[in-house]
Design a protein around this motif. Sequence first.
Motif, PDB file in Angstrom:
ATOM      1  N   GLN A   1     -24.514 -22.167  -0.415  1.00  8.73           N
ATOM      2  CA  GLN A   1     -24.954 -20.918   0.249  1.00  8.73           C
ATOM      3  C   GLN A   1     -24.049 -20.592   1.424  1.00  8.73           C
ATOM      4  N   THR A   2     -23.671 -19.326   1.604  1.00  4.68           N
ATOM      5  CA  THR A   2     -22.893 -18.941   2.802  1.00  4.68           C
ATOM      6  C   THR A   2     -23.899 -18.727   3.937  1.00  4.68           C
ATOM      7  N   CYS A   3     -23.469 -19.104   5.144  1.00  5.65           N
ATOM      8  CA  CYS A   3     -24.324 -18.963   6.333  1.00  5.65           C
ATOM      9  C   CYS A   3     -23.530 -18.226   7.412  1.00  5.65           C
ATOM     10  N   GLU A   4     -24.172 -17.195   8.007  1.00 10.83           N
ATOM     11  CA  GLU A   4     -23.495 -16.418   9.061  1.00 10.83           C
ATOM     12  C   GLU A   4     -23.749 -17.040  10.427  1.00 10.83           C
ATOM     13  N   THR A   5     -24.865 -17.773  10.583  1.00 13.97           N
ATOM     14  CA  THR A   5     -25.221 -18.298  11.917  1.00 13.97           C
ATOM     15  C   THR A   5     -25.663 -19.762  11.813  1.00 13.97           C
ATOM     16  N   VAL A   6     -25.681 -20.423  12.954  1.00 10.32           N
ATOM     17  CA  VAL A   6     -26.116 -21.827  12.978  1.00 10.32           C
ATOM     18  C   VAL A   6     -27.604 -21.910  12.615  1.00 10.32           C
ATOM     19  N   GLU A   7     -28.353 -20.828  12.897  1.00 17.64           N
ATOM     20  CA  GLU A   7     -29.790 -20.833  12.527  1.00 17.64           C
ATOM     21  C   GLU A   7     -29.938 -20.918  11.008  1.00 17.64           C
TER      22      GLU A   7
ATOM     23  N   ARG B   1     -13.853 -16.617  18.212  1.00 15.65           N
ATOM     24  CA  ARG B   1     -14.790 -15.633  17.608  1.00 15.65           C
ATOM     25  C   ARG B   1     -15.728 -16.379  16.649  1.00 15.65           C
ATOM     26  N   SER B   2     -16.767 -15.644  16.171  1.00 21.26           N
ATOM     27  CA  SER B   2     -17.675 -16.260  15.193  1.00 21.26           C
ATOM     28  C   SER B   2     -16.999 -16.225  13.821  1.00 21.26           C
TER      29      SER B   2
ATOM     30  N   LEU C   1     -21.030 -28.975   5.488  1.00 23.66           N
ATOM     31  CA  LEU C   1     -20.816 -27.657   6.102  1.00 23.66           C
ATOM     32  C   LEU C   1     -19.325 -27.399   6.172  1.00 23.66           C
ATOM     33  N   LYS C   2     -18.912 -26.202   5.774  1.00 26.15           N
ATOM     34  CA  LYS C   2     -17.485 -25.857   5.799  1.00 26.15           C
ATOM     35  C   LYS C   2     -17.313 -24.456   6.362  1.00 26.15           C
ATOM     36  N   VAL C   3     -16.209 -24.262   7.084  1.00 31.59           N
ATOM     37  CA  VAL C   3     -15.802 -22.893   7.441  1.00 31.59           C
ATOM     38  C   VAL C   3     -15.323 -22.253   6.138  1.00 31.59           C
ATOM     39  N   ASP C   4     -15.731 -21.036   5.843  1.00 27.56           N
ATOM     40  CA  ASP C   4     -15.472 -20.455   4.518  1.00 27.56           C
ATOM     41  C   ASP C   4     -14.051 -19.934   4.364  1.00 27.56           C
ATOM     42  N   ARG C   5     -13.565 -19.123   5.319  1.00 26.15           N
ATOM     43  CA  ARG C   5     -12.255 -18.476   5.160  1.00 26.15           C
ATOM     44  C   ARG C   5     -11.111 -19.472   5.288  1.00 26.15           C
ATOM     45  N   TYR C   6     -10.145 -19.386   4.337  1.00 27.21           N
ATOM     46  CA  TYR C   6      -9.020 -20.331   4.346  1.00 27.21           C
ATOM     47  C   TYR C   6      -8.136 -20.125   5.589  1.00 27.21           C
TER      48      TYR C   6
ATOM     49  N   GLU D   1     -23.236 -28.203  18.360  1.00 24.44           N
ATOM     50  CA  GLU D   1     -21.970 -28.486  19.058  1.00 24.44           C
ATOM     51  C   GLU D   1     -20.780 -28.277  18.117  1.00 24.44           C
ATOM     52  N   TRP D   2     -20.951 -28.685  16.843  1.00 22.97           N
ATOM     53  CA  TRP D   2     -19.855 -28.545  15.861  1.00 22.97           C
ATOM     54  C   TRP D   2     -19.522 -27.061  15.678  1.00 22.97           C
ATOM     55  N   VAL D   3     -20.557 -26.235  15.542  1.00 23.06           N
ATOM     56  CA  VAL D   3     -20.352 -24.782  15.367  1.00 23.06           C
ATOM     57  C   VAL D   3     -19.735 -24.188  16.628  1.00 23.06           C
ATOM     58  N   ALA D   4     -20.253 -24.602  17.791  1.00 22.98           N
ATOM     59  CA  ALA D   4     -19.744 -24.045  19.064  1.00 22.98           C
ATOM     60  C   ALA D   4     -18.264 -24.392  19.241  1.00 22.98           C
ATOM     61  N   ARG D   5     -17.900 -25.630  18.894  1.00 23.79           N
ATOM     62  CA  ARG D   5     -16.494 -26.080  19.045  1.00 23.79           C
ATOM     63  C   ARG D   5     -15.576 -25.221  18.154  1.00 23.79           C
ATOM     64  N   ILE D   6     -16.046 -24.946  16.943  1.00 24.69           N
ATOM     65  CA  ILE D   6     -15.234 -24.155  15.995  1.00 24.69           C
ATOM     66  C   ILE D   6     -15.065 -22.731  16.525  1.00 24.69           C
ATOM     67  N   GLU D   7     -16.176 -22.139  17.007  1.00 25.82           N
ATOM     68  CA  GLU D   7     -16.093 -20.728  17.413  1.00 25.82           C
ATOM     69  C   GLU D   7     -15.331 -20.581  18.725  1.00 25.82           C
ATOM     70  N   ARG D   8     -15.370 -21.648  19.565  1.00 23.48           N
ATOM     71  CA  ARG D   8     -14.551 -21.644  20.794  1.00 23.48           C
ATOM     72  C   ARG D   8     -13.069 -21.709  20.394  1.00 23.48           C
ATOM     73  N   SER D   9     -12.769 -22.588  19.446  1.00 23.46           N
ATOM     74  CA  SER D   9     -11.379 -22.784  19.021  1.00 23.46           C
ATOM     75  C   SER D   9     -10.826 -21.508  18.369  1.00 23.46           C
ATOM     76  N   LEU D  10     -11.652 -20.812  17.591  1.00 21.50           N
ATOM     77  CA  LEU D  10     -11.183 -19.577  16.920  1.00 21.50           C
ATOM     78  C   LEU D  10     -11.246 -18.384  17.865  1.00 21.50           C
TER      79      LEU D  10
END
Length: 323
Positions: free
Chosen positions: A250-256, A103-104, A281-286, A92-101
């Motif tokens: 570690q950087t992660c591209e997906t929730v998996e 994009r992934s 867990l953090k979004v990487d790009r400033y 849900e946390w990842v989905a909320r972020i990608e909905r708000s942006l």
Amino acid sequence: MIEQARIEELRQKLNQYSYEYYVQDQPTVPDSTYDQLLRELTELETAHPELITPDSPTQRVGAAALDAFEKVTHDLPMLSLGNVFDETEIREWVARIERSLGRSTTYVAELKFDGLAISLKYEDGQLVRGATRGDGTVGENITQNLRTIKALPLRLRRNETVEVRGEAYMPKQSFERLNADRAAREEALFANPRNAAAGSLRQLDSSITASRNLSLFVYGVGVNTLSARSHSEAMLQLAELGLPTNKEMQTCETVEEILAYIAHWTMERSNLPYEIDGIVLKVDRYDDQEELGFTAKSPRFATAYKFAAEEVMTTVEEVDFSV
Ligand SMILES: CC(C)(CNC(=O)c1ccc(Oc2ccccc2)cc1)c1ccc2c(N)nc(N)nc2n1
């Protein structure tokens, strides 16, 4: 004057050896060499006190004990993290972020160290202040105690001005040895490494702190002159400056990938030489972090997955309140 050249050479060599041993964990000289050079530097500085500089390895333990800690106001607040407790909440946390942006995006997964949150301020490469998180806005000035942490560079490898955040902690081995010593002296035991680290950093006499074998990981930057455009880039730059960063990040591209990282460390954390109480867990790009912004007290771009509290056999251990 040749003594000045020799003092500067010894200072540079000893700080390099300390970095290799405590930050890179790859010493290139035996302890005996380090000790011999430190003895030579101490003798030369005793003969020429006017040549002592604050970043000399002989200046790690403060002179006199303090009467109290000053209060300091952080230039940027040290924020706390929201929590997520299971796979559903992570998705849900990842989905909320990608909905708000719309994009992934890319994430960073990091270990959440179970120590004391601190802030370090360097001006032109020189450590000028170290403070506890406190209430996030006002903390305590514990510079003298933080200077005793060997993994903490007293001078950066480039003269940057940067305020970094991190966690001071007591490695598991140091914790076991400290409690064994205290048991032998029939003193109260520390309940866990976090309490031991906090108690060690609350000492007004930094020579006691110096005896507690604390260490440090940095995990973020406040005000800075760095050119980083993402958290992972900033962390690489902090490592290049000589600050201890944690290699398990570690950087992660997906929730998996996030879930796999969490599953891995849920199993592996007992093999780490320090205690962790979760995964951050953090979004990487400033630019994405700025777009997501903050709630009243914590960032929307970061969260903490907390491990279930371990069901330990609660032995009747006295907690050390005397520190
Ligand atoms: C993400 C952040 C909360 C740090 N970041 C901040 O404190 C912070 C502070 C102001 C910021 O920007 C602001 C600028 C002006 C006003 C308000 C915020 C941004 C981040 C955090 C907190 C605890 C952590 C922990 N225990 N372990 C790891 N591994 N990482 C952690 N990361």
